[in-house]
Motif scaffolding. Structure first.
Motif, PDB file in Angstrom:
ATOM      1  N   ILE A  95     -84.122   2.913 -39.007  1.00 54.15           N
ATOM      2  CA  ILE A  95     -82.517   3.205 -38.801  1.00 54.15           C
ATOM      3  C   ILE A  95     -81.878   1.702 -38.867  1.00 54.15           C
ATOM      4  CG2 ILE A  95     -80.748   4.146 -37.568  1.00 54.15           C
ATOM      5  CD1 ILE A  95     -82.952   6.546 -36.663  1.00 54.15           C
ATOM      6  N   THR A  96     -80.906   1.664 -39.618  1.00 56.20           N
ATOM      7  CA  THR A  96     -79.603   0.740 -39.375  1.00 56.20           C
ATOM      8  C   THR A  96     -78.662   1.303 -38.928  1.00 56.20           C
ATOM      9  OG1 THR A  96     -80.754  -0.285 -41.541  1.00 56.20           O
ATOM     10  CG2 THR A  96     -78.506  -1.081 -40.628  1.00 56.20           C
ATOM     11  N   PRO A  97     -78.013   0.823 -37.685  1.00 53.57           N
ATOM     12  CA  PRO A  97     -76.755   1.331 -37.175  1.00 53.57           C
ATOM     13  C   PRO A  97     -75.573   1.048 -37.972  1.00 53.57           C
ATOM     14  CG  PRO A  97     -78.098   0.274 -35.525  1.00 53.57           C
ATOM     15  CD  PRO A  97     -79.019   0.094 -36.645  1.00 53.57           C
ATOM     16  N   LYS A  98     -74.893   1.899 -38.219  1.00 51.01           N
ATOM     17  CA  LYS A  98     -73.610   1.845 -39.269  1.00 51.01           C
ATOM     18  C   LYS A  98     -72.383   2.131 -38.038  1.00 51.01           C
ATOM     19  CE  LYS A  98     -75.733   3.505 -43.114  1.00 51.01           C
ATOM     20  NZ  LYS A  98     -76.655   4.276 -42.650  1.00 51.01           N
ATOM     21  N   ALA A  99     -71.331   1.255 -38.159  1.00 53.74           N
ATOM     22  CA  ALA A  99     -70.016   1.382 -37.284  1.00 53.74           C
ATOM     23  C   ALA A  99     -69.245   2.311 -37.821  1.00 53.74           C
ATOM     24  CB  ALA A  99     -69.433   0.065 -37.424  1.00 53.74           C
ATOM     25  N   LEU A 100     -68.521   2.928 -37.058  1.00 52.72           N
ATOM     26  CA  LEU A 100     -67.629   3.974 -37.426  1.00 52.72           C
ATOM     27  C   LEU A 100     -66.352   3.158 -37.875  1.00 52.72           C
ATOM     28  CD1 LEU A 100     -67.607   7.100 -35.076  1.00 52.72           C
ATOM     29  CD2 LEU A 100     -68.885   6.678 -36.967  1.00 52.72           C
ATOM     30  N   ALA A 101     -65.537   3.757 -38.670  1.00 50.74           N
ATOM     31  CA  ALA A 101     -64.210   3.130 -39.105  1.00 50.74           C
ATOM     32  C   ALA A 101     -63.302   2.961 -38.024  1.00 50.74           C
ATOM     33  CB  ALA A 101     -63.649   3.962 -40.157  1.00 50.74           C
ATOM     34  N   PRO A 102     -62.551   2.195 -37.903  1.00 51.31           N
ATOM     35  CA  PRO A 102     -61.576   2.106 -36.755  1.00 51.31           C
ATOM     36  C   PRO A 102     -60.577   3.178 -36.803  1.00 51.31           C
ATOM     37  CG  PRO A 102     -61.248  -0.013 -38.172  1.00 51.31           C
ATOM     38  CD  PRO A 102     -62.331   1.087 -38.762  1.00 51.31           C
ATOM     39  N   ARG A 103     -60.296   4.015 -35.660  1.00 53.35           N
ATOM     40  CA  ARG A 103     -59.470   4.948 -35.552  1.00 53.35           C
ATOM     41  C   ARG A 103     -58.029   4.854 -35.447  1.00 53.35           C
ATOM     42  NH1 ARG A 103     -63.875   6.721 -37.156  1.00 53.35           N
ATOM     43  NH2 ARG A 103     -63.329   9.209 -36.944  1.00 53.35           N
ATOM     44  N   LEU A 104     -57.250   5.702 -35.954  1.00 50.24           N
ATOM     45  CA  LEU A 104     -55.869   5.463 -36.204  1.00 50.24           C
ATOM     46  C   LEU A 104     -55.129   5.365 -34.837  1.00 50.24           C
ATOM     47  CD1 LEU A 104     -55.242   7.750 -39.040  1.00 50.24           C
ATOM     48  CD2 LEU A 104     -55.467   5.345 -39.130  1.00 50.24           C
TER      49      LEU A 104
END
Lengths: 97, 436
Positions: free
Chosen positions: A17-26
């Motif tokens: 598994i390659t951890p992926k970052a969430l998009a920055p929140r508004l």
């Protein structure tokens, strides 16, 4: 005492598994455009239009766009994702069953 | 997940509450355990706009917090720090030694079985199974997953042998079992529609290992049929990393066909037509397995009565869900009746007639929920033949199925002319000889 046996594990081998970052929140939704993305499964369109109505009533400063995906949810839909990235600020996808 | 990770758009995914464990697991194995997911009650399907507005105004049944508060916070609150999360993704070769009784219990508790007793896969038994092929134990056979959104797991010849032993199979059957594994088509789909699979064996291997194509072929009366089918199910659920209700299996009612994956030999010798595998690129002397998925609907009758046989078949076809195309499973008596009544001297001629016969009003067709979910979006995207079907007037009688999705297999022992239709999807035909 019963004899102890050695047996083999039947499970296959999982991928790494390659951890992926969430998009920055508004910081706020005010003045932003939210895409309500219909995955076209069961009656998700009816549900998302109710959510759209809720946002219009409670957060009139938020612009919403109702957007059905191009085909079935099993297929990637880069055209829609590109449109949202270009014209929107956030997305609500639904409804996974 | 794609729009969030690849396109950088903050996103909230809406789901129904029955899927909370599934979507959490899927997010984790895709490397995004912090994905924002909000839940509403199941079902969405069939609810009125007013009822669905109540969902929006209501509470997330998983968190107990207001749905819209969850949505808004999901788009605006900073992401939790997932950096410290560890993923244990190894699979040890051996299970810690224990008594047979304890190991039986362990296998059951780990959901490594189909709920029935298994043969424990000791090293000696697995070694004996491996003697059934020339392939090396560490050779990768294929990859499998339970659903489109999950990750593929990989399995070796040895892993397939372990599951074959558990199913009670004999080494002589192992090439057929490896072939099923090599298809990469799971017999343990997690679809909420509760799918099963079906495997049809053709060619000399049928007699070599004593498979049954006659009386009771699809039932629990032949060791090879029964254990090969069971092995296919076990290697699927374990090879793909699990089939656990509520987590990696969501079939709402389950499917008893999944115990055996309906595995049988075609009755080539008593069939009036060419064997199934020769219709799909194999020579008659080849041994091959053909796999069907999505086995759900069944219709059945006895023979083809002279006066109304066409209507009887038409009604059987109309009883199928149009998203599950028909595969006719014909006892040789019924097969010969199709030849006698309709002059269908080949399977292809019969399939032509079935395609023309299976029709329904366009408005009725498009109203089927599975057609709405899986076909209508493709039709609106311009995919044929559905785009053309979409242009039909409401009362036009349109084909329920694509011709290429209709199939015919001959099986049965001629104790009578009963026959049936399975609603299912043919996937592919794979050589057994490559896995000997």
């Amino acid at each position: 005492m019963s004899e102890k046996l050695t047996v083999l594990n039947p499970l296959g081998y999982p991928p790494k598994i390659t951890p992926k970052a969430l998009a920055p929140r508004l910081s706020t939704l005010e003045g932003k455009t939210i895409y309500l993305v219909d995955c076209r499964f069961d009656d998700s369109d009816v549900f998302l239009k109710q959510m759209q109505a809720w946002l219009a009533e409670h957060m009139p400063g938020v612009k919403t766009v109702f957007k059905p995906i191009s085909s079935v949810y099993l297929q990637d839909d880069p055209t829609t994702w590109e449109e949202i990235k270009a014209r929107g600020h956030a997305a609500i996808l639904g409804v996974g069953h | 997940m794609t729009i969030e990770a690849k396109y950088g758009v903050p996103t909230v995914a809406m789901h129904t509450d029955k899927f909370d464990r599934v979507v959490a697991s899927v997010a984790k194995v895709n490397g995004m355990p912090g994905l924002r997911q909000v839940f509403v009650p199941q079902p969405i399907m069939g609810k009125t706009a007013r009822q669905l507005r109540a969902y929006v105004d209501g509470i997330d049944p998983i968190t107990g917090r207001p749905v819209m508060q969850e949505v808004i916070e999901g788009l605006t609150r900073p992401s939790p720090d997932d950096g410290g999360m560890q993923f244990d993704r190894s699979t040890p070769r051996l299970v810690p030694a224990d008594t047979a009784e304890n190991l039986d219990q362990l296998f059951l508790e780990q959901h490594w079985t189909d709920g029935l007793p298994i043969v424990l896969p000791t090293e000696a038994r697995v070694a004996a199974m491996l003697a059934g092929t020339k392939r090396k134990p560490d050779e990768v056979v294929g990859r499998m997953r339970s659903t489109h959104f999950r990750e593929h797991w990989e399995y070796t010849v040895e892993k397939v042998a372990v599951n074959a032993v558990m199913a009670g199979a004999r080494p002589a059957y192992f090439p057929v079992i490896l072939t099923l594994a090599a298809t990469g088509i799971t017999a343990r789909s997690s679809s909420s529609s509760a799918m099963a699979s079906m495997a049809v064996v053709n060619g000399p291997i049928r007699d070599e290992i004593g498979m049954n194509a006659g009386i009771g072929a699809m039932g629990p009366y032949n060791h090879a049929n029964a254990t090969i089918g069971r092995a296919y199910g076990l290697l699927s659920q374990n090879g793909q990393g699990g089939s656990i209700p509520g987590l990696s299996y969501m079939g709402n009612q389950g499917n008893a066909y999944a115990y055996s994956s309906i595995t049988f030999a075609e009755n080539e010798e008593r069939s009036p037509w060419t064997p199934f595998h020769t219709q799909h690129g194999r020579a008659a002397q080849d041994s091959a397995v053909s796999v069907f998925s999505g086995v759900r609907t069944t219709a059945f009758t006895l023979g083809l009565p002279e006066k109304h046989w066409r209507q009887h078949v038409e009604h059987m076809l109309r009883g199928m869900d149009p998203h599950g195309p028909p595969t006719l499973l014909l006892d040789p008596i019924a097969a010969r009746q199709f030849v006698d009544r309709g002059n269908f001297t080949s399977k292809e001629l019969l399939i032509d007639w079935l395609y023309d016969t299976a029709r329904m009003r366009a408005s009725e067709y498009w109203n089927y929920q599975l057609i709405q979910n899986y076909i209508y979006p493709r039709a609106t995207f311009g995919e044929e033949p559905w785009a053309s079907k979409l242009k039909a007037a409401d009362d036009d009688m349109i084909p329920m199925f694509r011709r290429e999705d209709i199939h015919v297999v001959v099986v049965g022992g001629e104790s009578n002319g009963y026959w049936r239709i399975m609603g299912c999807n043919y996937q592919r035909t794979v050589s057994v000889d490559d896995w000997r």
